[in-house]
Every structure is written in C-alpha cells, then in structure tokens.
Scaffold this motif. Sequence first.
Motif, mmCIF file in Angstrom:
data_model
loop_
_atom_site.group_PDB
_atom_site.id
_atom_site.type_symbol
_atom_site.label_atom_id
_atom_site.label_comp_id
_atom_site.label_asym_id
_atom_site.label_seq_id
_atom_site.Cartn_x
_atom_site.Cartn_y
_atom_site.Cartn_z
ATOM 1 N N UNK A 37 -3.928 16.247 -18.051
ATOM 2 C CA UNK A 37 -3.234 17.450 -17.599
ATOM 3 C C UNK A 37 -2.132 17.119 -16.599
ATOM 4 N N UNK A 38 -2.397 16.192 -15.672
ATOM 5 C CA UNK A 38 -1.387 15.852 -14.666
ATOM 6 C C UNK A 38 -0.170 15.169 -15.305
ATOM 7 N N UNK B 231 -2.367 -0.198 -36.897
ATOM 8 C CA UNK B 231 -1.279 0.574 -36.303
ATOM 9 C C UNK B 231 -1.575 0.674 -34.811
ATOM 10 N N UNK B 232 -0.742 1.399 -34.079
ATOM 11 C CA UNK B 232 -0.935 1.563 -32.641
ATOM 12 C C UNK B 232 -1.204 3.019 -32.292
ATOM 13 N N UNK B 233 -1.968 3.225 -31.257
ATOM 14 C CA UNK B 233 -2.148 4.546 -30.684
ATOM 15 C C UNK B 233 -2.097 4.389 -29.167
ATOM 16 N N UNK B 234 -1.937 5.500 -28.459
ATOM 17 C CA UNK B 234 -1.849 5.363 -27.009
ATOM 18 C C UNK B 234 -1.857 6.694 -26.297
ATOM 19 N N UNK B 235 -1.675 6.616 -24.999
ATOM 20 C CA UNK B 235 -1.661 7.812 -24.171
ATOM 21 C C UNK B 235 -1.258 7.480 -22.758
ATOM 22 N N UNK B 236 -1.191 8.506 -21.924
ATOM 23 C CA UNK B 236 -0.776 8.330 -20.536
ATOM 24 C C UNK B 236 -1.655 9.175 -19.630
ATOM 25 N N UNK B 237 -1.950 8.626 -18.461
ATOM 26 C CA UNK B 237 -2.651 9.402 -17.443
ATOM 27 C C UNK B 237 -2.074 9.075 -16.075
ATOM 28 N N UNK B 238 -2.339 9.958 -15.126
ATOM 29 C CA UNK B 238 -1.745 9.864 -13.795
ATOM 30 C C UNK B 238 -2.858 9.775 -12.762
ATOM 31 N N UNK B 239 -2.748 8.837 -11.832
ATOM 32 C CA UNK B 239 -3.664 8.757 -10.701
ATOM 33 C C UNK B 239 -2.854 8.915 -9.417
ATOM 34 N N UNK C 20 0.838 -1.199 0.000
ATOM 35 C CA UNK C 20 0.000 0.000 0.000
ATOM 36 C C UNK C 20 0.874 1.250 0.000
ATOM 37 N N UNK C 21 1.311 1.689 -1.175
ATOM 38 C CA UNK C 21 2.210 2.839 -1.286
ATOM 39 C C UNK C 21 1.455 4.061 -1.779
ATOM 40 N N UNK C 22 1.622 5.168 -1.074
ATOM 41 C CA UNK C 22 0.981 6.409 -1.484
ATOM 42 C C UNK C 22 1.814 7.107 -2.553
ATOM 43 N N UNK C 23 1.143 7.898 -3.381
ATOM 44 C CA UNK C 23 1.854 8.652 -4.412
ATOM 45 C C UNK C 23 1.143 8.575 -5.749
ATOM 46 N N UNK C 24 1.816 9.051 -6.773
ATOM 47 C CA UNK C 24 1.233 9.083 -8.117
ATOM 48 C C UNK C 24 1.652 7.873 -8.935
ATOM 49 N N UNK C 25 0.690 7.306 -9.621
ATOM 50 C CA UNK C 25 0.909 6.144 -10.482
ATOM 51 C C UNK C 25 0.681 6.564 -11.932
ATOM 52 N N UNK C 26 1.636 6.261 -12.781
ATOM 53 C CA UNK C 26 1.533 6.565 -14.202
ATOM 54 C C UNK C 26 0.956 5.353 -14.930
ATOM 55 N N UNK C 27 -0.059 5.582 -15.750
ATOM 56 C CA UNK C 27 -0.671 4.530 -16.559
ATOM 57 C C UNK C 27 -0.369 4.808 -18.024
ATOM 58 N N UNK C 28 0.090 3.783 -18.731
ATOM 59 C CA UNK C 28 0.472 3.902 -20.133
ATOM 60 C C UNK C 28 -0.369 2.942 -20.969
ATOM 61 N N UNK C 29 -0.994 3.476 -22.014
ATOM 62 C CA UNK C 29 -1.896 2.683 -22.848
ATOM 63 C C UNK C 29 -1.329 2.480 -24.244
#
Length: 339
Positions: free
Chosen positions: A193-194, A111-119, A6-15
């Motif tokens: 945005x984050x 082809x591929x597409x993607x993005x990133x978001x932060x939680x 259980x670690x606090x902080x920001x997690x980066x998600x990559x799609x």
Amino acid sequence: MAAGLNHDGSILFLSCDLQNSTQFKQRNDDKDWVATFLAFYTEFPALLSTEIESACPALQGRLLLWKAVGDELIFSIRIQSERECSNAVDVWLAAMLAFETEYLLGKTPMTLKGGAFLATVPSPDRRVAIPRTVGSTDRSQRDAEAVNEQTLNEATDADAFAAEFAMDFVGPSIDTGFRVLKYASRRYFVLTVEAAHILFKHYSNEEMDHRHAYLVGTHELKGVWGGKPYPVFAVARDLGEQVPAQKLAEAFKDTARIADEHPYCKPHDVLATIAAYRDDKDWRGAVFVSGAAWAGFQTHEAASAARKRLDGLIDTSEDRLDTSEDPGDEDSTAGMPTK
C-alpha cells in the motif's frame, strides 16, 4: 541526531524473481542451468545500470543490492521524492524485460516476476548493523539499540563498514513486503500500500493517464494488519504482447472474472481508498520522504519521535576527548591572573 550511514526516511525495495526455476534446474544439466543463473546474478545488475545511465543518471550508484534470496534479487534505495520512486520502478521494469528478452524467452521455460515495497526508518522499521565475524564482544549492559545507533552513526565509509558489518533492515514493513511479493506474476508487478501510494500519487500529479492502478485482490496476509484483508495493488508490465485472457476480458468488459486479469482504474481514483487504509489506527506502514512534492509524505511523527528517543540512548560522557575539536586550552595557566 542520525549521522554517518544512518539516514532516516523511506527506503524502496525492488524484487526480481525467476519463475519456473525449479523445473529448469531439474530438467537440465548443471552446465546449462548454472550458466543462466550466473547470468541472472551478474547480467541483470549490469542491465539495470545501463537503464539507469540512459534514463535517470541521478539514481546511479544509489540502487544497491540488499539481498540475494535463492532465485530472487532485491535491491534498495532511499528515495527522496515521488519522482525518484517512479523512476526507480521504471528502470527496474525495463531491466526485467531486457533480461527476459536476452536470456530467458525462447531459451528456457523461465520468466521474471517482481514487486516493490517501502520501509521507513527509524519507525516503524529499523536499520541494523550486523557484525560479520564472531569475536570478543563488550559484555557490558549497554543498551543494544544504543550500540546499533552508535555503530551506524560513526560509519562514514561504506566500504569499510561493509567489511565489518552487514547493513540490514527489519520491521513490519519488511514482513508485509515479502507477504505481498508472493502475489506477483509475470504481468503484474505488485506493490504494498505504501509503495502504491507514493507511486500513484506521482502518476496523478503528473497526469500520466496511460498509467493504471490494478488491484490484485484483498488477501489475508499472515501476521499483517491483524489478519484483516490487505489490498494488493500492482502496475502491469508492458510485455509488448497481448495474452488471450486480455482479449477475453475486453470482449466481456469484465476483468474481475478472468483468472489472470485484474480490475484497474486511473491512479487518481484509487488515492482516497489508499489513504483510508493508511489512516486506520492499527495500520503499521509509513511513508517519510522529506523531499516529496506532497506535504503528507514530508513528515512522519512516529519516525521523528523514534529518532529523538534513539538519540537520547547514546551516552558520550565517557568517550575519549577529540583534541582536534577541543585542545583543552582552558587547562593551561598561561594568561591567567596571578593575583
């Protein structure tokens, strides 16, 4: 206090998402499309591991599969600095291009597409432990949040935990992330945005002038930010080619009027704008990276307050005594005065 897994902080998600996959499946026999999809599920992670090993070994074993959603793979990593965010995006984009080159281009219409978001956990988002099996449960009135926190805090072995629970994340940042991903294209790797804030802050700090901050427009995302137009940022993928629209945009010095091109600026020039959005009183996203170079990312008051509240939910008064830490010698009469 958070412990275990259980670690606090920001997690980066990559799609990473396969484009034109429905067309490919409909027009090909099972043996043809199945082989390509199996390669996506197995070879893309292998190519990602190779990119990590050669470019930034510190990420090895930390960028892990979060979800496979049909034709999309989403990995996650708890980032510890702006540089780690940048490195993770770099290896992800390199793996996308490597997979396209080896398995898709010239062989399929895909082809591929993607993005990133932060939680950010534990606020505004939350890490949750979901039981994998249905069985007898404790039907007491124990607080659900307390049970969740205790489960995560007591988990020290990731493999043992994974056998019993699925690790998941829920919250407004996750919802926003999926809303933003629909604006991804092969050329533009979209960012919430984050994610844009921490990535462009790194580019600015490192004076990476070859990097550009693109704006894929402002869009009303269902349920996000009260329905106000949300800015969708992006970085352009280096595809090793220039599409005709880019030539047209260069000729007329105006990317905003070209359908598949978008305006851009230097990362430093967009940071104040990003900060203005994030400072809005109704904004729900957050960045919390304790090892960040910029002090503004190092703390997040809402997350700290949430952690304090969650820790207060856990009642250990009825827990069995751990005799390895407390042998109970005070109950012995040895050495006590007899008079």
